[in-house]
Design an enzyme around this catalytic site. Structure first.
Site, short mmCIF file in Angstrom:
data_model
loop_
_atom_site.label_atom_id
_atom_site.label_comp_id
_atom_site.label_asym_id
_atom_site.label_seq_id
_atom_site.Cartn_x
_atom_site.Cartn_y
_atom_site.Cartn_z
N CYS C 83 0.83 -1.21 0.00
CA CYS C 83 0.00 0.00 0.00
C CYS C 83 0.86 1.25 0.00
O CYS C 83 0.35 2.37 -0.09
CB CYS C 83 -0.94 0.02 1.20
SG CYS C 83 -1.55 -1.59 1.67
N HIS C 332 -9.45 4.02 -1.11
CA HIS C 332 -8.10 3.47 -0.96
C HIS C 332 -7.78 2.51 -2.11
O HIS C 332 -7.78 1.29 -1.96
CB HIS C 332 -8.01 2.75 0.39
CG HIS C 332 -6.66 2.19 0.71
ND1 HIS C 332 -5.48 2.70 0.22
CD2 HIS C 332 -6.29 1.14 1.52
CE1 HIS C 332 -4.45 1.99 0.70
NE2 HIS C 332 -4.92 1.03 1.48
#
Lengths: 171, 354, 384
Positions: C83, C332
């Site tokens: 991420c 996200h």
């Protein structure tokens, strides 16, 4: 099928064999070949007792692929008696029973399977520890149900009951 | 020669049981398939959890046996096991040994014999008999013999009421270190097809009432009678007796026919609480007896395996092992989480997920 | 080493782009950023992405997007740090310009997640964790964060509701961000009763799966004004690592990688936490906000949640975070997230944040976290 991947870690997964640092003496799990404390090479095998306690836990409601059939299930960080933390599933436990600090013991269970045709992957999980007892309960002289439900002579409750009793003699 | 005895005296240096925690009441099965019209042959049966099979259950029983063996003989280590033998009719793989999984998990590999045994419900006792021979001949110092099953019963079939899960493991070793000396045994076998499961079939078939007299009763009576005769003993010489227990009635009836009292049978009779554990059935009963037996007590063990045969053993307790760090059989039996039929069907994999 | 500035930004809306492919999203953000900066060609392209191989069956994104954008022939590579891939791509671009190897560089963060069902995405996200010792044990990525949250609550005596303001603030700020995925405020009540994912983490602790792409164009500060009247200088940047598995950490509740990268960035910028006007935090889960705030020095250990409880994270608070909605409400798209954070800090420093403008914002910071803290990228940007 990832056969070799699981095969090369059977010692770790089946019986919690990690390492101990020959330099500083720190027990290491999972094995990592370089001591996390003194950064010296550590490859001496060391098998952990499997005793520990819950450091943290979570119940998974949305499982990753391959674990759907177990959901919901509880996972935990377990602080092993020898020191390291290990990530693993809890088993033989109801979510509501789990608490931080709960004593647990390692068991070897099925982790996952590669569908109906693939191999079974076994590994460590943890369950509530059996309390240490000086004198554990012995086999009761009167098992709970026998004396109540066993008639003196085999009683035929009906044709279908007889069939049940006879057939279940098998194996 | 009917009676089997090794050259060197051998015994059980460690024993351990395992029973999974889940219990399905017989009434739940009766309610679902017969509207409650059939009285269940046992009160409830043990059901393995989603992550359990014969390999995992065998590992735990073996660890318990090893813990006791380490007490009986402080020099003992799992690496001393010359054989790891698992008797079952529900091995997780059709082809690939369960025994190697167990041997690896307990630290017995690599210099050990490993094999899976199969003879319906007597696969465990035949592994014990082979272990007696292995140790008694001097080929191995110790051998591990396990009888364990996660039994299958077709939904709605009579077997579904009793097909339970559990079993026991035994470290067989030299008599001088043993908790229990094995004084002798007999194996009685004929080709009697009372129960079978064909290759690739999921559930076993059975021959109904034929499984009674010609199969169960005939074989057990024959093996035990031959054993008592050869040993010059009678039922009165035994503190306890345990028979294969497919239901509550059969072991009580065969015991009565052989002259054993209810009191001799009761401590080893677990079927009403955990069901028929097949290859584990008679041997887990033995572990429950060993948990309470005293030095000097003589115990009769007789298995039955469909197909058919019976192994009968004469055992004598030498010393007891403390239960401080090891699960007793009674603790496993009392550790129970009741489930309903839907949960049971899920645990048995009867719902297709993908 | 040359000083580096951001001369252009671009982003796609975050959401479910059923009609757009990975390459189209990447190109759209790149195209927008090139337009914003006025450049017609770049010397190199660095693509931050985590899951294209897992979810789209496509790796080799550098060449793919360069070609699709009409930039065939240039240097282009994919950068992956779970991420943290977005900010990691920026880091590579920054090094390229700072070193003098390239002058004009594009850094794209892109992720396409909605082409797969959620169980596939759940498994793919778990690749950010330790595959052998976390994922194989059946842990989802969410559950790893849940283990941290449970322990945090236990050690510092918080209740689940104490985390509510992280999510509520993020949703409130997203209302004014046209690129955000959610334009719906949430209440304390909704937060408390949302569907559990991995106890104690529920749906409203968690950032959503989404598609999106964001891009910045870098140039040496010395020539930045040739392209834009509002260049934003990369004042400092640092990456630090930690163990993938949280069980291997010296203290699972301390983001050591976050602390090290923040300290390095502060040292490089010669500033401290009190000089920072806004902080784009990696709020993949509410617990991560708390841990990141602590690691970056905005709160003592165990006090990160208190900043949320006391309203200090709002636009007028002591340290505004998630000013455009954060991971929680902007969305996200994992490998793009780090670049969205940078784009949003630039918006604030250029005073283009509209209703969410943080007053007199001069120094903005972003912390992009890979996994549960194994890679942490801290970036400090400055209005010139």
């Amino acid at each position: 099928m990832e056969v070799a991947r699981f095969w090369r870690t059977t010692g770790q997964r089946y019986r919690l064999t990690g390492e101990v640092c020959p330099n500083c003496g720190k027990p290491i799990f999972p094995p990592r070949d370089v001591c996390p404390v003194c950064t010296k090479e550590a490859r001496t095998p060391f098998t952990f007792s499997g005793k520990g306690e819950v450091y943290s836990y979570s119940t998974i409601h949305v499982p990753p692929q391959g674990f759907e059939r177990f959901a919901p299930y509880t996972v935990a960080l377990v602080r092993l008696a020898e020191g390291p933390l290990v990530t693993a599933q809890l088993t033989d436990v109801d979510e509501a029973e789990v608490y931080i600090g709960m004593p647990v013991e390692m068991v070897t269970r099925v982790l996952r399977e590669d569908g109906e045709r693939g191999m079974l992957v076994y590994g460590y999980k943890f369950r509530p520890a059996r309390p240490v007892r000086d004198d554990a309960p012995k086999s009761a002289a009167e098992p709970a149900h026998v004396s109540e439900t066993v008639p003196d002579a085999p009683a035929e409750v009906g044709p279908s009951a007889a069939q049940v009793a006879m057939a279940s003699a098998t194996a | 020669m009917t009676l089997m005895r090794p050259v060197k005296p051998v015994g059980i240096t460690g024993y351990g049981a395992y029973v999974p925690r889940y219990r399905l009441p017989g009434q739940a099965i009766s309610d679902l398939w017969t509207g409650g019209n059939v009285a269940p042959p046992v009160n409830e049966k043990a059901v393995p959890g989603l992550d359990e099979d014969v390999a995992t259950m065998s590992i735990e029983a073996a660890r318990n046996a090893i813990a006791r063996a380490s007490y009986a003989d402080p020099g003992f280590s799992p690496a001393d096991l010359g054989a790891v033998w698992v008797g079952s009719e529900s091995h997780p793989y059709a082809v690939k040994p369960t025994s190697t999984i167990v041997a690896e998990a307990i630290g017995a590999t690599p210099y050990t014999q490993a094999a899976d045994w199969q003879f319906a419900c007597k696969a465990g006792t035949e592994a014990i008999q082979a272990a007696i021979g292995f140790v008694g001949s001097g080929m191995a110092a110790y051998a591990l013999a396990i009888g364990m099953d996660a039994a299958q019963g077709r939904p709605g079939d009579a077997l579904e009421y009793t097909a339970g899960a559990g079993g026991a493991a035994f470290v067989i070793g030299p008599a001088e270190h043993a908790l229990v000396e094995i004084e002798g045994s007999v194996s009685y076998v004929t080709d009697t097809p009372d129960f079978w499961r064909r290759q690739y079939e999921k559930f076993p078939e059975h021959a109904g009432r034929f499984t009674g007299e010609p199969a169960y009763f005939h074989h057990i009576t024959s093996s035990v009678t031959a054993l008592l005769q050869a040993m010059n003993l009678s039922a009165r010489d035994f503190a306890y007796a345990v028979f294969h227990q497919p239901n509550v009635k059969f072991p009580l009836k065969v015991g009565e026919e052989l002259g054993f009292t209810r009191e001799q049978l009761r401590p080893g009779l677990l079927v009403n609480e955990i069901g028929n554990t097949y290859a584990g059935s008679s041997v887990i009963g033995l572990t429950a007896i060993l948990d309470i037996a005293q030095p000097g007590d003589r115990i009769l063990l007789a298995s039955f395996g469909s197909g058919a045969g019976s192994d009968a053993f004469c055992l004598r307790v030498k010393k007891t092992a403390p239960a401080k760090h090891v699960w007793t059989t009674r603790e496993y039996v009392q550790r129970r989480t009741p489930i309903d039929y839907a949960q049971y069907a899920r645990m048995k994999g009867n719902y297709k997920l993908n | 080493m040359r000083d580096v500035s951001i001369i252009g930004i671009g982003q796609t809306p975050v959401g479910e782009h059923w009609d757009k492919s990975l390459r189209e999203l990447g190109f759209q953000a790149l195209h927008a950023a090139m337009n914003d900066s006025g450049v017609e060609r770049v010397d190199a392209l660095y693509v931050g992405n985590m899951l294209s191989g897992e979810l789209t069956g496509q790796e080799h994104l550098g060449a793919l997007i360069a070609d699709f954008a009409g930039l065939r022939g240039i240097e282009a590579i994919k950068v992956e740090a779970a991420c943290g891939s977005g900010a990691a791509a920026l880091r590579v671009g920054y090094m390229a310009v700072a070193s003098g190897l390239h002058d004009i560089v594009a850094c794209v963060g892109v992720e396409k997640m909605t082409d797969q069902q959620s169980d596939t995405v759940t498994s793919a996200l778990a690749t950010a964790a330790d595959a052998e010792y976390e994922a194989l044990q059946g842990l989802s990525f969410v559950s790893i964060n849940a283990l941290l949250m449970r322990r945090y609550m236990h050690e510092y005596g918080y209740k689940k509701e104490d985390f509510a303001n992280f999510a509520i603030t993020a949703h409130a700020n997203a209302m004014n961000n046209p690129y955000a995925m959610f334009h719906t405020p949430i209440t304390r009540e909704q937060f408390a009763t949302a569907k559990p994912i991995a106890d104690p983490i529920n749906l409203l602790d968690s950032s959503p799966i989404a598609d999106g792409a964001a891009c910045v164009i870098l140039a040496p500060t010395a020539i930045a004004k040739e392209f834009t009247g509002k260049p934003v200088r990369v004042r400092a940047m640092a990456i630090a690592t930690d163990t993938l598995a949280i069980h291997d950490r010296r203290d699972p509740l301390y983001l050591e990688g976050g602390a090290i990268s923040a300290q390095k960035a502060y040292a490089m910028a010669n500033v401290g936490p009190s000089d920072i006007d806004l902080f784009e935090v990696h709020d993949a889960f509410t617990i991560m906000s708390a841990l990141s705030l602590e690691a970056a020095g905005f709160a003592p250990r165990g006090q990160g949640v208190r900043l949320a409880m006391e309203g200090e994270i709002g636009l007028n608070g002591r340290i505004p975070i998630t000013t455009m909605g954060g991971l929680k409400a902007r969305g996200h798209p994992v490998g793009a997230t780090g670049m969205y954070q940078i784009v949003e800090v630039v918006e604030q420093l250029r005073e283009e944040a509209g209703a969410n403008q943080v007053k007199n914002a001069r120094l903005g910071m972003a912390q992009n976290i890979g996994g549960s803290g194994a890679t942490v990228v801290t970036t400090i940007l400055e209005r010139l």
